[in-house]
Design an enzyme around this catalytic site. Structure first.
Site, short mmCIF file in Angstrom:
data_model
loop_
_atom_site.label_atom_id
_atom_site.label_comp_id
_atom_site.label_asym_id
_atom_site.label_seq_id
_atom_site.Cartn_x
_atom_site.Cartn_y
_atom_site.Cartn_z
N GLY A 11 0.82 -1.20 0.00
CA GLY A 11 0.00 0.00 0.00
C GLY A 11 0.86 1.25 0.00
O GLY A 11 1.76 1.39 -0.81
N ASP A 12 0.60 2.14 0.94
CA ASP A 12 1.37 3.38 1.04
C ASP A 12 2.27 3.37 2.27
O ASP A 12 2.60 4.42 2.81
CB ASP A 12 0.43 4.59 1.05
CG ASP A 12 -0.49 4.61 2.26
OD1 ASP A 12 -0.79 3.53 2.81
OD2 ASP A 12 -0.93 5.71 2.66
N GLU A 13 2.68 2.17 2.69
CA GLU A 13 3.53 2.03 3.87
C GLU A 13 4.94 1.63 3.47
O GLU A 13 5.14 0.65 2.74
CB GLU A 13 2.92 0.99 4.82
CG GLU A 13 3.52 1.01 6.19
CD GLU A 13 2.74 0.16 7.17
OE1 GLU A 13 2.36 0.69 8.22
OE2 GLU A 13 2.52 -1.02 6.87
#
Length: 183
Positions: free
Chosen positions: A105-107
């Site tokens: 994801g955006d991690e």
């Protein structure tokens, strides 16, 4: 006799090609196809090695702020561009003294050999630079959590990730009130 040698070499050539393909797949499996950063498995192996060799190592966990809004407003291609830009900025900041990865994801995650030698404020500034995409300037921001391994009772990666995660969520809460970083 040459025909016998050729017949013996054909299976060997096949195994060599097969081995090369498997090696390529293993390397690819440890890299995120979008950003080129290490995946969780590839990053974990490098991070474990780093923390064994460098007692002043630190683990960073970061999450893009308002990523869903960026995707919903500007489209998934803009979201992908934000992920690639973040990965590039994190990779550049880590340089030769650390390793960056994308957990999904955006991690994102990073380990650096010595946080005091790294300019954490420069990373924060880089992560908050706007993204120029399709003739527009899109705002980017990230919440960053940091865990210095020397502050843990036992320098274990799992504990460092948990502490960095808690610090990241604390920073995310403060970013809504004006603060951007938890150390």
């Amino acid at each position: 006799m040459d025909l016998q040698i050729a017949a013996a070499l054909v299976p060997l050539l096949g195994w060599a090609v097969h081995g090369s393909i498997l090696t390529h797949r293993l390397v690819s499996a440890r890299r995120d196809p979008l950003t080129g950063l290490h995946t969780r498995a590839g990053w974990t192996a490098r991070a474990e090695h780093c923390i064994r060799r460098h007692p002043d190592a630190a683990v960073l966990l970061l999450d893009l702020d308002h990523f869903k809004t960026l995707n919903d407003t500007h489209g998934h291609a803009a979201g992908d561009a934000a992920l690639v830009a973040t990965a590039d900025r994190l990779r550049t900041w880590c340089g030769r003294h650390g390793t960056a990865g994308r957990l999904g994801g955006d991690e994102f995650v990073a380990v650096v050999q010595d946080l005091t030698a790294a300019d954490l404020d420069a990373l924060i500034a880089a992560l908050h630079r706007p993204l120029h995409y399709a003739g527009r300037s899109l705002p980017l921001a990230a919440s960053v959590g940091v865990c210095r391994l020397a502050e843990l009772p036992m320098p274990l990666l799992t504990d460092a990730l948990a502490a960095a995660d808690a610090a990241m969520y604390a920073a995310k809460g403060r970013s809504r009130r004006g603060s951007r970083l938890s150390r």
